[in-house]
Design a protein around this motif. Structure first.
Motif, mmCIF file in Angstrom:
data_model
loop_
_atom_site.group_PDB
_atom_site.id
_atom_site.type_symbol
_atom_site.label_atom_id
_atom_site.label_comp_id
_atom_site.label_asym_id
_atom_site.label_seq_id
_atom_site.Cartn_x
_atom_site.Cartn_y
_atom_site.Cartn_z
ATOM 1 N N ASP B 25 16.447 7.673 -91.363
ATOM 2 C CA ASP B 25 17.507 8.036 -92.298
ATOM 3 C C ASP B 25 18.512 6.895 -92.388
ATOM 4 O OD1 ASP B 25 19.319 8.165 -90.203
ATOM 5 O OD2 ASP B 25 19.364 10.358 -90.114
ATOM 6 N N SER B 26 19.554 7.085 -93.162
ATOM 7 C CA SER B 26 20.461 5.961 -93.408
ATOM 8 C C SER B 26 21.270 5.590 -92.166
ATOM 9 C CB SER B 26 21.395 6.280 -94.578
ATOM 10 O OG SER B 26 22.128 7.443 -94.254
ATOM 11 N N TYR B 27 21.241 6.448 -91.138
ATOM 12 C CA TYR B 27 21.904 6.092 -89.872
ATOM 13 C C TYR B 27 20.911 5.453 -88.897
ATOM 14 C CZ TYR B 27 25.570 9.101 -91.699
ATOM 15 O OH TYR B 27 26.540 9.652 -92.492
ATOM 16 N N GLN B 131 13.051 -7.833 -82.845
ATOM 17 C CA GLN B 131 13.496 -7.229 -81.575
ATOM 18 C C GLN B 131 14.828 -7.831 -81.130
ATOM 19 O OE1 GLN B 131 10.787 -6.978 -78.281
ATOM 20 N NE2 GLN B 131 9.004 -6.680 -79.590
ATOM 21 N N LEU B 132 14.927 -9.152 -81.289
ATOM 22 C CA LEU B 132 16.167 -9.855 -80.927
ATOM 23 C C LEU B 132 17.355 -9.282 -81.682
ATOM 24 C CD1 LEU B 132 15.643 -13.722 -81.018
ATOM 25 C CD2 LEU B 132 16.439 -12.332 -79.084
ATOM 26 N N ALA B 133 17.175 -9.091 -82.994
ATOM 27 C CA ALA B 133 18.258 -8.558 -83.822
ATOM 28 C C ALA B 133 18.653 -7.171 -83.334
ATOM 29 C CB ALA B 133 17.817 -8.513 -85.286
ATOM 30 N N GLY B 134 17.650 -6.376 -82.965
ATOM 31 C CA GLY B 134 17.933 -5.038 -82.458
ATOM 32 C C GLY B 134 18.702 -5.086 -81.148
ATOM 33 N N ALA B 135 18.318 -6.027 -80.284
ATOM 34 C CA ALA B 135 19.011 -6.137 -78.994
ATOM 35 C C ALA B 135 20.452 -6.583 -79.202
ATOM 36 C CB ALA B 135 18.267 -7.109 -78.078
ATOM 37 N N VAL B 136 20.657 -7.543 -80.101
ATOM 38 C CA VAL B 136 22.015 -8.026 -80.366
ATOM 39 C C VAL B 136 22.880 -6.891 -80.933
ATOM 40 C CG1 VAL B 136 23.393 -9.569 -81.846
ATOM 41 C CG2 VAL B 136 21.413 -10.456 -80.583
ATOM 42 N N ALA B 294 14.384 -1.640 -79.787
ATOM 43 C CA ALA B 294 14.880 -2.924 -80.295
ATOM 44 C C ALA B 294 14.249 -3.262 -81.642
ATOM 45 C CB ALA B 294 14.598 -4.042 -79.283
ATOM 46 N N VAL B 295 12.943 -3.074 -81.762
ATOM 47 C CA VAL B 295 12.302 -3.449 -83.026
ATOM 48 C C VAL B 295 12.764 -2.520 -84.154
ATOM 49 C CG1 VAL B 295 10.106 -2.168 -82.884
ATOM 50 C CG2 VAL B 295 10.171 -4.406 -83.996
ATOM 51 N N ARG B 296 12.962 -1.252 -83.834
ATOM 52 C CA ARG B 296 13.417 -0.283 -84.838
ATOM 53 C C ARG B 296 14.829 -0.627 -85.294
ATOM 54 N NH1 ARG B 296 12.452 3.906 -81.640
ATOM 55 N NH2 ARG B 296 14.651 4.414 -81.481
ATOM 56 N N LEU B 297 15.706 -0.899 -84.336
ATOM 57 C CA LEU B 297 17.088 -1.280 -84.685
ATOM 58 C C LEU B 297 17.097 -2.573 -85.500
ATOM 59 C CD1 LEU B 297 19.040 -0.613 -81.342
ATOM 60 C CD2 LEU B 297 19.129 0.736 -83.460
ATOM 61 N N LEU B 299 14.713 -3.687 -87.464
ATOM 62 C CA LEU B 299 14.212 -3.417 -88.815
ATOM 63 C C LEU B 299 15.300 -2.743 -89.672
ATOM 64 C CD1 LEU B 299 10.554 -2.382 -87.906
ATOM 65 C CD2 LEU B 299 11.186 -4.270 -89.448
ATOM 66 N N ILE B 300 16.082 -1.864 -89.072
ATOM 67 C CA ILE B 300 17.195 -1.235 -89.810
ATOM 68 C C ILE B 300 18.218 -2.305 -90.203
ATOM 69 C CG2 ILE B 300 19.160 0.340 -89.591
ATOM 70 C CD1 ILE B 300 17.300 1.937 -87.626
ATOM 71 N N HIS B 301 18.515 -3.190 -89.236
ATOM 72 C CA HIS B 301 19.424 -4.312 -89.490
ATOM 73 C C HIS B 301 18.899 -5.115 -90.684
ATOM 74 C CE1 HIS B 301 21.947 -7.757 -87.613
ATOM 75 N NE2 HIS B 301 21.518 -8.174 -88.771
ATOM 76 N N ALA B 302 17.618 -5.420 -90.671
ATOM 77 C CA ALA B 302 17.015 -6.194 -91.760
ATOM 78 C C ALA B 302 17.141 -5.447 -93.085
ATOM 79 C CB ALA B 302 15.544 -6.475 -91.447
ATOM 80 N N ALA B 303 16.833 -4.143 -93.075
ATOM 81 C CA ALA B 303 16.891 -3.344 -94.308
ATOM 82 C C ALA B 303 18.309 -3.335 -94.879
ATOM 83 C CB ALA B 303 16.404 -1.926 -94.025
ATOM 84 N N ARG B 304 19.301 -3.263 -93.991
ATOM 85 C CA ARG B 304 20.695 -3.289 -94.461
ATOM 86 C C ARG B 304 21.051 -4.655 -95.053
ATOM 87 N NH1 ARG B 304 22.797 1.444 -92.819
ATOM 88 N NH2 ARG B 304 22.329 2.080 -90.677
ATOM 89 N N GLU B 305 20.657 -5.714 -94.348
ATOM 90 C CA GLU B 305 20.922 -7.079 -94.832
ATOM 91 C C GLU B 305 20.307 -7.287 -96.208
ATOM 92 O OE1 GLU B 305 22.294 -10.057 -93.732
ATOM 93 O OE2 GLU B 305 23.167 -9.215 -91.893
#
Lengths: 314, 314
Positions: B25-27, B131-136, B294-297, B299-305
């Protein structure tokens, strides 16, 4: 036929994949030689005598010619087990522990391998102990650090004919499994002939000698180099060979605290050229002994120790 | 259905051998999840869309739900090539370079991997950047040394969301090729489950951390240990695992000049336990982030960007 040209003993280096047999006179001169692919793998479980007798027959050996053998024929899965001698072991100890094959029609003795039973640094060799004896027969006593490159390279600290310590490096096998079965297989040429003067070989030996943890950090770079910089498969093969040989030499230099005494290199052909060049770049002089000659001289040494060679009279 | 429970994006980690898909979802909360063996190898050359659509259909995704993907699906031999971003690269740079799949019926974007084009230290990753983006996203900005263990372990130096340098270690693949294709195969149990508390694992991590050239000198000892001391196949597997992980950590410690700041460990399950223990024995604290999360977070980060997630209204 003059006395000196009569076969005094047959000597065989019977490894995992290869068999070499020589008929030698009492001075160790070669009267006949055979090479075959009938190594341990082909001879298992019970073709050892048949294979040996066929070759000896075709070479014209007499039915009572004694035979001395080194190598994997003496392993547990070989013709008969010649249990490892334990370090520290003198060459005389090793050869004195040779095992006679009771079922053989003629006098056949198999030289044992060497074991280092140290709980922290266990190691074994089988065949190389005979090469060592041959090299010592050429270069004399004293302390030597000996390098025998191959699938499983052996480095040995030998003092006055007694093996004090040795270390195996899986250098040749690492090349084979990494280039054949890992992600690097996509980037590395099959059956590449690497030459010591190849700049990719030289650069990677030098890099390995001057880097921290070259094996850990260097391997994947060949994959990345192929993807990013178009590293050619033949160049990648030379580079991997350089990295592995350089890493082995850097590790051996540290482990044996090598200073300025030369290393004795027992090797033949291309492998000899590669190691000689790499040892030079590592600042180490080397004395080379041909591997074929070393094993033959070692087998003669063993046959003499075992009283298998009749002294020439008249 | 409330607004917060409506799928905003599908996220997929599409690796060489595995595919994982989430409806989020969007969160970023998980609404549905699928795991399959239809990785790159199964999807080549042209089954990517069919496989993706089947899973999305079975998960009840709408026909216009956008999809963000990381991993090998973006390799040259994947669905469409998402060319590597080059280090130094910020996470925003990386995600901004995502490639849209023009043939797809819906909005499908694939995140690029990262390349280090340095001639001496070339390296690549694909999937781990996400994964890195998710960890950050979890641990915040600043400088971090991140360890992502696996077939090809990645160690990364990241400063305020910009990747400065990274290094691949072939640790997992070395275990696999050595235990499957080398002489060590005779001594090492297949499919052994190694636990961090196994004394053979622990002893070999410690040995690797305190030895000169542990990888060069340590490997053949498992063969010799099995021949001379009856080292059991399961114990040899634990020992090999310990030697390889210990060697990786010792090398990374030297390469990244690691001092007292903790290492960020992105891993799951047993591998997480093994590395956490080994890092501890190396005197390094670690902050762990679950690799799946991490990978899920990321991917969400990427989708938002990429502006793929519609903001929730009302």
């Amino acid at each position: 036929m003059s006395g000196t040209r009569e076969a005094a003993v047959a000597a065989a280096d019977w490894g995992t994949t290869r068999l070499r047999i020589w008929l030698l006179d009492s001075y160790g001169e070669i009267l006949a030689e055979r090479r075959s692919d009938e190594g341990l793998l082909a001879a298992q479980p019970d073709r050892f005598e048949e294979i040996l007798e066929r070759h000896l027959g075709e070479m014209g050996a007499s039915a009572d010619l004694p035979v001395v053998i080194c190598g994997m024929a003496g392993a547990r899965q070989g013709w008969i087990e010649a249990p490892y001698a334990s370090v520290p072991a003198s060459l005389a100890d090793i050869f004195g522990a040779a095992v006679r094959v009771p079922s053989a029609k003629r006098d056949v003795r198999i030289v044992p391998g060497l074991a280092q039973r140290d709980a922290d640094r266990p190691d074994v060799m089988r065949g190389e102990e005979t090469q060592l004896a041959g090299a010592v027969a050429k270069i004399g006593s004293g302390r030597h650090i000996v390098c025998m490159p191959g699938t499983h390279s052996k480095w040995v600290d030998i003092v006055d004919g007694t093996v004090a310590f040795f270390q195996t490096f899986m250098t040749g096998e690492m090349f084979s499994v990494l280039s054949g079965h890992s992600i690097l297989a996509h980037s590395i040429a099959k059956d590449a002939r690497v030459a010591a003067k190849d700049p990719h070989f030289a650069n990677n030996v030098r890099k390995a000698l001057s880097s921290v943890a070259p094996l850990e950090t260097g391997l994947f770079r060949f994959r990345a180099g192929s993807l990013l910089h178009g590293l050619a498969p033949h160049d990648a093969a030379a580079a991997l060979s350089g990295l592995l040989i350089g890493s082995e030499i850097a590790a051996a230099k540290a482990l044996f605290a090598l200073a300025d005494s030369p290393v004795v290199l027992i090797a033949s052909g291309t492998l000899c050229d590669l190691y000689q060049a790499a040892l030079g770049w590592a600042g180490m002089d080397c004395i080379t002994v041909d591997a074929d000659e070393a094993v033959r001289l070692g087998l003669i040494h063993a046959a003499r120790e075992l009283g298998m060679i009749k002294e020439v009279t008249g």
